[in-house]
Design a protein around this motif. Sequence first.
Motif, PDB file in Angstrom:
ATOM      1  N   THR A 230       0.825  -1.205   0.000  1.00  0.00           N
ATOM      2  CA  THR A 230       0.000   0.000   0.000  1.00  0.00           C
ATOM      3  C   THR A 230       0.861   1.258   0.000  1.00  0.00           C
ATOM      4  OG1 THR A 230      -1.735  -1.157   1.229  1.00  0.00           O
ATOM      5  CG2 THR A 230      -1.802   1.253   1.258  1.00  0.00           C
ATOM      6  N   GLU A 231       1.937   1.221   0.819  1.00  0.00           N
ATOM      7  CA  GLU A 231       2.804   2.392   0.936  1.00  0.00           C
ATOM      8  C   GLU A 231       3.700   2.574  -0.278  1.00  0.00           C
ATOM      9  OE1 GLU A 231       3.056   4.647   3.401  1.00  0.00           O
ATOM     10  OE2 GLU A 231       1.499   3.777   4.674  1.00  0.00           O
ATOM     11  N   ALA A 232       4.158   1.461  -0.854  1.00  0.00           N
ATOM     12  CA  ALA A 232       5.097   1.530  -1.977  1.00  0.00           C
ATOM     13  C   ALA A 232       4.702   0.536  -3.054  1.00  0.00           C
ATOM     14  CB  ALA A 232       6.519   1.265  -1.488  1.00  0.00           C
ATOM     15  N   PRO A 233       3.634   0.800  -3.775  1.00  0.00           N
ATOM     16  CA  PRO A 233       3.185  -0.136  -4.825  1.00  0.00           C
ATOM     17  C   PRO A 233       4.207  -0.222  -5.959  1.00  0.00           C
ATOM     18  CG  PRO A 233       1.994   1.948  -4.949  1.00  0.00           C
ATOM     19  CD  PRO A 233       2.779   1.982  -3.683  1.00  0.00           C
ATOM     20  N   GLY A 234       4.329  -1.424  -6.528  1.00  0.00           N
ATOM     21  CA  GLY A 234       5.257  -1.609  -7.651  1.00  0.00           C
ATOM     22  C   GLY A 234       6.701  -1.647  -7.239  1.00  0.00           C
ATOM     23  N   LEU A 235       6.984  -1.926  -5.954  1.00  0.00           N
ATOM     24  CA  LEU A 235       8.363  -1.984  -5.483  1.00  0.00           C
ATOM     25  C   LEU A 235       9.106  -3.108  -6.191  1.00  0.00           C
ATOM     26  CD1 LEU A 235      10.195  -0.687  -3.261  1.00  0.00           C
ATOM     27  CD2 LEU A 235       9.547  -2.600  -1.799  1.00  0.00           C
ATOM     28  N   GLU A 236      10.301  -2.818  -6.690  1.00  0.00           N
ATOM     29  CA  GLU A 236      11.079  -3.816  -7.422  1.00  0.00           C
ATOM     30  C   GLU A 236      11.485  -4.944  -6.495  1.00  0.00           C
ATOM     31  OE1 GLU A 236      15.223  -4.134 -10.032  1.00  0.00           O
ATOM     32  OE2 GLU A 236      14.437  -2.178  -9.392  1.00  0.00           O
ATOM     33  N   ASP A 237      11.347  -6.179  -6.949  1.00  0.00           N
ATOM     34  CA  ASP A 237      11.678  -7.347  -6.141  1.00  0.00           C
ATOM     35  C   ASP A 237      13.182  -7.519  -6.047  1.00  0.00           C
ATOM     36  OD1 ASP A 237      11.281  -9.472  -4.539  1.00  0.00           O
ATOM     37  OD2 ASP A 237      10.500 -10.811  -6.085  1.00  0.00           O
ATOM     38  N   THR A 238      13.622  -8.139  -4.949  1.00  0.00           N
ATOM     39  CA  THR A 238      15.045  -8.408  -4.760  1.00  0.00           C
ATOM     40  C   THR A 238      15.211  -9.587  -3.837  1.00  0.00           C
ATOM     41  OG1 THR A 238      17.166  -7.548  -3.988  1.00  0.00           O
ATOM     42  CG2 THR A 238      15.225  -6.779  -2.824  1.00  0.00           C
ATOM     43  N   GLU A 239      16.261 -10.343  -4.036  1.00  0.00           N
ATOM     44  CA  GLU A 239      16.567 -11.480  -3.166  1.00  0.00           C
ATOM     45  C   GLU A 239      17.808 -11.190  -2.332  1.00  0.00           C
ATOM     46  OE1 GLU A 239      14.718 -14.097  -2.727  1.00  0.00           O
ATOM     47  OE2 GLU A 239      13.274 -13.352  -4.172  1.00  0.00           O
ATOM     48  N   GLU A 240      18.231  -9.928  -2.328  1.00  0.00           N
ATOM     49  CA  GLU A 240      19.454  -9.576  -1.609  1.00  0.00           C
ATOM     50  C   GLU A 240      19.275  -9.794  -0.118  1.00  0.00           C
ATOM     51  OE1 GLU A 240      22.362  -5.691  -0.879  1.00  0.00           O
ATOM     52  OE2 GLU A 240      20.567  -5.538  -2.103  1.00  0.00           O
ATOM     53  N   LEU A 241      20.264 -10.373   0.506  1.00  0.00           N
ATOM     54  CA  LEU A 241      20.231 -10.598   1.942  1.00  0.00           C
ATOM     55  C   LEU A 241      20.750  -9.362   2.663  1.00  0.00           C
ATOM     56  CD1 LEU A 241      21.594 -14.244   2.143  1.00  0.00           C
ATOM     57  CD2 LEU A 241      19.228 -13.490   2.272  1.00  0.00           C
ATOM     58  N   ILE A 242      20.013  -8.935   3.671  1.00  0.00           N
ATOM     59  CA  ILE A 242      20.380  -7.712   4.363  1.00  0.00           C
ATOM     60  C   ILE A 242      21.752  -7.811   5.022  1.00  0.00           C
ATOM     61  CG2 ILE A 242      19.792  -6.300   6.382  1.00  0.00           C
ATOM     62  CD1 ILE A 242      16.897  -6.673   5.655  1.00  0.00           C
ATOM     63  N   PHE A 243      22.077  -8.974   5.573  1.00  0.00           N
ATOM     64  CA  PHE A 243      23.327  -9.099   6.316  1.00  0.00           C
ATOM     65  C   PHE A 243      24.449  -9.684   5.463  1.00  0.00           C
ATOM     66  CE2 PHE A 243      19.980  -9.763   9.653  1.00  0.00           C
ATOM     67  CZ  PHE A 243      20.081  -8.475  10.152  1.00  0.00           C
ATOM     68  N   GLN A 244      24.239  -9.794   4.163  1.00  0.00           N
ATOM     69  CA  GLN A 244      25.238 -10.412   3.310  1.00  0.00           C
ATOM     70  C   GLN A 244      26.563  -9.660   3.400  1.00  0.00           C
ATOM     71  OE1 GLN A 244      24.008 -10.670  -0.737  1.00  0.00           O
ATOM     72  NE2 GLN A 244      25.592 -12.114  -1.313  1.00  0.00           N
ATOM     73  N   GLY A 245      27.638 -10.386   3.615  1.00  0.00           N
ATOM     74  CA  GLY A 245      28.965  -9.776   3.669  1.00  0.00           C
ATOM     75  C   GLY A 245      29.404  -9.400   5.070  1.00  0.00           C
ATOM     76  N   PHE A 246      28.507  -9.482   6.052  1.00  0.00           N
ATOM     77  CA  PHE A 246      28.896  -9.143   7.415  1.00  0.00           C
ATOM     78  C   PHE A 246      29.163 -10.433   8.193  1.00  0.00           C
ATOM     79  CE2 PHE A 246      25.870  -5.565   6.411  1.00  0.00           C
ATOM     80  CZ  PHE A 246      26.878  -4.645   6.166  1.00  0.00           C
ATOM     81  N   GLU A 247      30.415 -10.695   8.498  1.00  0.00           N
ATOM     82  CA  GLU A 247      30.760 -11.941   9.179  1.00  0.00           C
ATOM     83  C   GLU A 247      30.433 -11.868  10.659  1.00  0.00           C
ATOM     84  OE1 GLU A 247      34.813 -12.677   8.391  1.00  0.00           O
ATOM     85  OE2 GLU A 247      34.542 -13.018   6.248  1.00  0.00           O
ATOM     86  N   SER A 248      30.450 -10.694  11.230  1.00  0.00           N
ATOM     87  CA  SER A 248      30.143 -10.548  12.648  1.00  0.00           C
ATOM     88  C   SER A 248      29.620  -9.153  12.901  1.00  0.00           C
ATOM     89  CB  SER A 248      31.396 -10.773  13.504  1.00  0.00           C
ATOM     90  OG  SER A 248      32.306  -9.704  13.313  1.00  0.00           O
TER      91      SER A 248
END
Length: 279
Positions: A230-248
């Motif tokens: 509702t707030e952001a219709p048509g938002l582009e899809d993504t499979e990116e992981l938020i924590f990707q690349g952060f080992e700790s």
Amino acid sequence: MAPKTDLYHVIHKVPSGDTPYVRAKHLQLVDKDPEGAMELFKMAIESGDRVDSALKDMAVVMKQQDRAEEGIEAINTFRCRCSKQAQESLDNVLIDLYKKCGRIEEQIELLKQKLRMIYLGEAFNGKPTKTARSHGKKFQVSIKQETSRILGNLGWAYMQRMNYMAAEIVYRKAQLIDPDPNKSCNLGFCLLKQGKFQEARSVLRAITNSRSADCKSISRAEELLREIETEAPGLEDTEELIFQGFESFDNWILNSNELRPRRLPIFEEIMPCRDQVAW
């Protein structure tokens, strides 16, 4: 076969004897007389009878009777009579009482204090685990689980203040330590409130796609996803992981040029200096 008197105490989960504390537990659990129980718990504290348990039990009964402010006063007045081993348990009760009263600032400060103890190795009286009890059953809690639990409570407190940036960073750290769907939902909510719709959707879709998430978390995640649409219709899809690349967490929060200026102050008060104590 155990004597009838022993079976009575086992069935009703009350200690045996005739001291003020024992009589208080009987009034609390058997006679269902909270007012009388509170009077006897106070008598037990003043007479030195199982003071650690008496104070905790009295504060819990006060909370149940919507007398949380009195419970806070009782703990602050009598905790000096309790053992060192009882202080962490009393803090947990005090946090619940602050929450009940809507005293968010005190709740936040006490949660930060508990985190400091963990960082300095002072939690659980220096032991790696502690024995906890829920619904009459005992179980072991690790430092890792306790840290995540406290961070979850801290994140919730920040959410009550509508400080979603602070809540976000707290929930991110909690998820890195010991992830669970409920905290993920709260993280998604905080991201949504800040207009970070892409990140929020990634977090929430991970919940709806999870085989281990409970029905309540999945339902809430789906509701938040509908709000994002509702707030952001048509938002582009993504499979990116938020924590990707952060080992700790150290690498993420201490070394990220993007996050450090905006968010590090939240933890500067509770994290020891990096040169002095390693995470």
